[in-house]
Design a protein around this motif. Structure first.
Motif, mmCIF file in Angstrom:
data_model
loop_
_atom_site.group_PDB
_atom_site.id
_atom_site.type_symbol
_atom_site.label_atom_id
_atom_site.label_comp_id
_atom_site.label_asym_id
_atom_site.label_seq_id
_atom_site.Cartn_x
_atom_site.Cartn_y
_atom_site.Cartn_z
ATOM 1 N N VAL A 151 14.689 -0.496 -4.603
ATOM 2 C CA VAL A 151 14.359 -1.869 -4.073
ATOM 3 C C VAL A 151 13.269 -1.841 -3.225
ATOM 4 C CG1 VAL A 151 15.525 -3.770 -2.794
ATOM 5 C CG2 VAL A 151 16.857 -2.688 -4.329
ATOM 6 N N MET A 152 13.170 -1.092 -2.355
ATOM 7 C CA MET A 152 12.157 -1.160 -1.282
ATOM 8 C C MET A 152 10.823 -0.727 -1.881
ATOM 9 S SD MET A 152 13.092 -2.064 1.678
ATOM 10 C CE MET A 152 11.547 -1.759 2.462
ATOM 11 N N PHE A 171 -4.403 -0.750 -6.367
ATOM 12 C CA PHE A 171 -3.639 0.578 -6.595
ATOM 13 C C PHE A 171 -2.494 0.922 -5.933
ATOM 14 C CE2 PHE A 171 -7.640 0.498 -8.960
ATOM 15 C CZ PHE A 171 -7.253 1.012 -10.176
ATOM 16 N N MET A 172 -2.445 0.521 -4.621
ATOM 17 C CA MET A 172 -1.398 0.949 -3.607
ATOM 18 C C MET A 172 -0.037 0.054 -4.326
ATOM 19 S SD MET A 172 -2.643 1.038 0.220
ATOM 20 C CE MET A 172 -1.004 1.219 0.911
ATOM 21 N N ALA A 173 -0.312 -0.881 -4.759
ATOM 22 C CA ALA A 173 0.854 -1.717 -5.342
ATOM 23 C C ALA A 173 1.285 -1.171 -6.635
ATOM 24 C CB ALA A 173 0.395 -3.173 -5.635
ATOM 25 N N VAL A 174 0.394 -0.753 -7.293
ATOM 26 C CA VAL A 174 0.836 -0.001 -8.709
ATOM 27 C C VAL A 174 1.778 1.244 -8.259
ATOM 28 C CG1 VAL A 174 0.211 1.289 -10.850
ATOM 29 C CG2 VAL A 174 -1.008 -0.941 -9.992
ATOM 30 N N ALA A 175 1.066 2.013 -7.360
ATOM 31 C CA ALA A 175 1.978 3.216 -6.870
ATOM 32 C C ALA A 175 3.243 2.741 -6.518
ATOM 33 C CB ALA A 175 1.215 3.908 -5.869
ATOM 34 N N SER A 176 3.371 1.766 -5.660
ATOM 35 C CA SER A 176 4.745 1.357 -5.200
ATOM 36 C C SER A 176 5.550 1.048 -6.289
ATOM 37 C CB SER A 176 4.659 0.106 -4.208
ATOM 38 O OG SER A 176 4.043 0.472 -3.152
ATOM 39 N N PHE A 177 5.108 0.293 -7.331
ATOM 40 C CA PHE A 177 5.789 0.093 -8.474
ATOM 41 C C PHE A 177 6.184 1.173 -9.174
ATOM 42 C CE2 PHE A 177 5.790 -0.844 -13.232
ATOM 43 C CZ PHE A 177 7.025 -1.799 -13.328
ATOM 44 N N ASN A 223 6.836 4.218 -8.000
ATOM 45 C CA ASN A 223 7.853 5.119 -7.308
ATOM 46 C C ASN A 223 9.090 4.151 -7.440
ATOM 47 O OD1 ASN A 223 8.111 6.643 -4.725
ATOM 48 N ND2 ASN A 223 9.134 4.759 -4.203
ATOM 49 N N SER A 224 9.191 2.898 -7.524
ATOM 50 C CA SER A 224 10.464 1.971 -8.001
ATOM 51 C C SER A 224 11.141 2.595 -9.304
ATOM 52 C CB SER A 224 10.568 0.694 -7.915
ATOM 53 O OG SER A 224 9.415 0.447 -9.071
ATOM 54 N N ARG A 225 10.268 3.173 -10.235
ATOM 55 C CA ARG A 225 10.662 3.546 -11.547
ATOM 56 C C ARG A 225 10.960 5.014 -11.418
ATOM 57 N NH1 ARG A 225 11.657 -0.783 -11.943
ATOM 58 N NH2 ARG A 225 10.969 -2.443 -13.564
ATOM 59 N N LEU A 226 10.215 5.868 -10.826
ATOM 60 C CA LEU A 226 10.346 7.275 -10.811
ATOM 61 C C LEU A 226 11.353 7.737 -9.854
ATOM 62 C CD1 LEU A 226 6.394 8.217 -11.220
ATOM 63 C CD2 LEU A 226 8.098 8.084 -12.977
ATOM 64 N N VAL A 227 11.639 7.100 -8.719
ATOM 65 C CA VAL A 227 12.411 7.600 -7.655
ATOM 66 C C VAL A 227 13.914 7.935 -8.070
ATOM 67 C CG1 VAL A 227 13.072 5.342 -6.405
ATOM 68 C CG2 VAL A 227 12.921 7.456 -5.042
ATOM 69 N N GLU A 228 14.356 7.120 -8.797
ATOM 70 C CA GLU A 228 15.752 7.494 -9.554
ATOM 71 C C GLU A 228 15.865 8.649 -10.317
ATOM 72 O OE1 GLU A 228 18.263 4.144 -10.282
ATOM 73 O OE2 GLU A 228 17.016 2.741 -9.236
ATOM 74 N N GLY A 267 1.316 5.085 -1.178
ATOM 75 C CA GLY A 267 2.501 4.313 -1.924
ATOM 76 C C GLY A 267 3.700 4.987 -2.165
ATOM 77 N N PHE A 268 3.545 6.460 -2.390
ATOM 78 C CA PHE A 268 4.713 7.074 -2.825
ATOM 79 C C PHE A 268 5.531 8.046 -1.266
ATOM 80 C CE2 PHE A 268 2.397 7.233 -6.713
ATOM 81 C CZ PHE A 268 3.593 7.245 -7.611
ATOM 82 N N ILE A 269 4.713 7.633 -0.385
ATOM 83 C CA ILE A 269 5.089 8.322 1.212
ATOM 84 C C ILE A 269 5.736 7.253 1.810
ATOM 85 C CG2 ILE A 269 4.350 9.437 3.277
ATOM 86 C CD1 ILE A 269 1.870 10.281 1.430
ATOM 87 N N GLY A 270 5.311 6.225 2.203
ATOM 88 C CA GLY A 270 5.621 5.273 3.188
ATOM 89 C C GLY A 270 7.130 4.751 2.913
ATOM 90 N N THR A 271 7.294 4.356 1.501
ATOM 91 C CA THR A 271 8.441 3.664 1.227
ATOM 92 C C THR A 271 9.591 4.628 1.436
ATOM 93 O OG1 THR A 271 7.405 2.035 -0.168
ATOM 94 C CG2 THR A 271 9.572 2.386 -0.605
ATOM 95 N N ASN A 272 9.477 5.950 0.593
ATOM 96 C CA ASN A 272 10.363 6.869 0.529
ATOM 97 C C ASN A 272 10.769 7.561 1.975
ATOM 98 O OD1 ASN A 272 10.881 6.793 -2.260
ATOM 99 N ND2 ASN A 272 9.066 7.887 -2.526
#
Length: 414
Positions: A131-132, A256-262, A264-269, A319-324
């Protein structure tokens, strides 16, 4: 609220902060000229003052939101944000402007605390990280458009109109939240607002090894981001001579930071927060080291054709660091989510803001100070993660159903 609307509203609450920062980047030179600030590095304080107010205010809003709920605290904070932005239009001195920026940041800090608290109230574990990531994807769209909006306003008006636009945006988010956002804090999770109870909640946060380690790690890595934001206008316009077109290059990085966050939302689970964030952090450090070597041998700055793609790749990894890291810090603290969000946000934003200001103030016309800061801070961040976990890349405990031993062990205060 529908799931999509909740995510979008939380993203807009977070985006109020990005708007208040990034939209002013093209205006720093004109603000300095209008308010007689000759030192170009001092103009960065327009960003720093906001960040310090933003960080400090979270200490107050967290415990208050754990007592009175999320909605009322959020609306008070947004009101302060809007009023300070309105008065900023009439600034007659640099000191007055910095004071109003700090007050505006203080009001905006409620949006950060409540946004993360609302997500933690409703979700946990990898689902919270997912979600984040969606929130951050929408949030990162603001740095794409905000500098260009700011530049457009500067072409036809002045920096004073930027304050008006920021106030209008804040008011719109406030009205939306007032009409649609439900109270997400369950009555049984409300905490008494006493010195003893607040101190107890702070102790829970600060004595949880996982939460504390990831908080310090996030503060150092956010120092990287704030250092770049502080210097961005000078790097693009002075070092590379892009003039008013620098906002396009800045926006490319944000896209590209926004793309990375997207992603991450798909890959993190699937892969877990730890594997993605730890790998990205090591990659960030390695990329910064390569960039520093090239810049050094090129007389202080890499060619523009090299700088833009490498810097963009670096912040894709961000984008894969801060959110996680935020999710990992918050995950064991759901029972004190408001205070936890406040303490973590204060340490991350206030600490990161100071670190970023120091890096920004060392700007000497080259990329060397910035890239050295990238490397030193990423090494410190890796060390903090290792001290928190005792290992890297271990996804064994990276799920809601399998808590980390440190997360499962209650503190004495609990």
């Amino acid at each position: 609220m529908p799931y999509w609307e909740l995510v979008l509203l939380v993203a807009c609450m977070m985006a109020m902060n990005a708007a208040a920062i990034d939209i002013f980047i093209p205006a720093l030179q004109d603000i300095g000229t209008a308010l007689e600030v000759s030192d170009s590095n001092r103009r960065q304080f327009v960003i720093t003052a906001y960040l310090l107010g933003f960080g400090a205010g979270q200490i107050l809003y967290g415990p208050v939101s754990d007592r009175f709920g999320r909605r009322r605290v959020l609306l008070v904070g947004i009101a302060i944000y809007v009023i300070a932005a309105g008065f900023g239009t009439f600034s007659t001195s640099f000191t007055m402007l910095l004071a109003l920026r700090a007050i505006q940041g203080f009001g905006a800090s409620a949006t950060r605390v409540i946004a993360i608290s609302v997500v933690r109230d409703c979700f946990g574990g990898r689902r919270m990280a997912s979600v984040m990531s969606l929130v951050m994807m929408v949030f990162m769209a603001i740095p794409v458009v905000a500098p260009n909006i700011g530049q457009g306003i500067m072409l036809f008006g002045s920096w004073r109109e930027i304050f008006i636009l920021v106030a209008v945006f804040g008011a719109g988010v406030g009205i939306w939240a007032a009409l649609r956002l439900p109270e997400t804090l369950a009555p049984e999770n409300r905490r008494e607002l006493t010195g003893k109870r607040v101190a107890e909640a702070f102790r829970i946060v600060l004595t949880n090894r996982i939460a504390f380690g990831y908080t310090i790690s996030t503060a150092t890595i956010f120092g990287v981001l704030f250092g770049f934001i502080n210097q961005a206008e000078q790097i693009y316009t002075q070092s590379y001579g892009l003039g008013p077109y620098f906002t396009l290059a800045f926006s490319a990085t944000a896209i590209f930071m926004a793309v990375a966050s997207f992603l991450n939302s798909r890959l993190v689970e699937t892969f877990g927060m730890r594997r993605l964030s730890h790998g990205a952090l090591i990659g960030f450090m390695a990329t910064a080291a390569l960039h520093l070597a090239v810049a050094y041998f090129c007389g202080g700055q890499a060619p523009l054709w090299f700088f833009i793609p490498v810097m963009t790749f670096n912040f894709c990894l961000f984008g894969f660091i801060g959110t996680n890291f935020n999710a990992l810090a918050m995950d064991p603290l759901g029972h004190v989510a408001g205070t936890a969000s406040a303490v973590l946000g204060f340490m991350q934003t206030f600490g990161g803001g100071i670190i970023g200001a120091v890096i920004g103030y060392f700007y000497d016309g080259t990329l060397i100070p910035l890239l050295c800061g990238f490397i030193v801070l990423s090494i410190l961040s890796i060390l903090c993660v290792y001290l928190a976990e005792g290992r890297l890349f271990d996804a064994k405990y990276d799920a809601v159903t399998t808590p980390h031993p440190e997360e499962a062990k209650p503190s004495a205060a609990e």
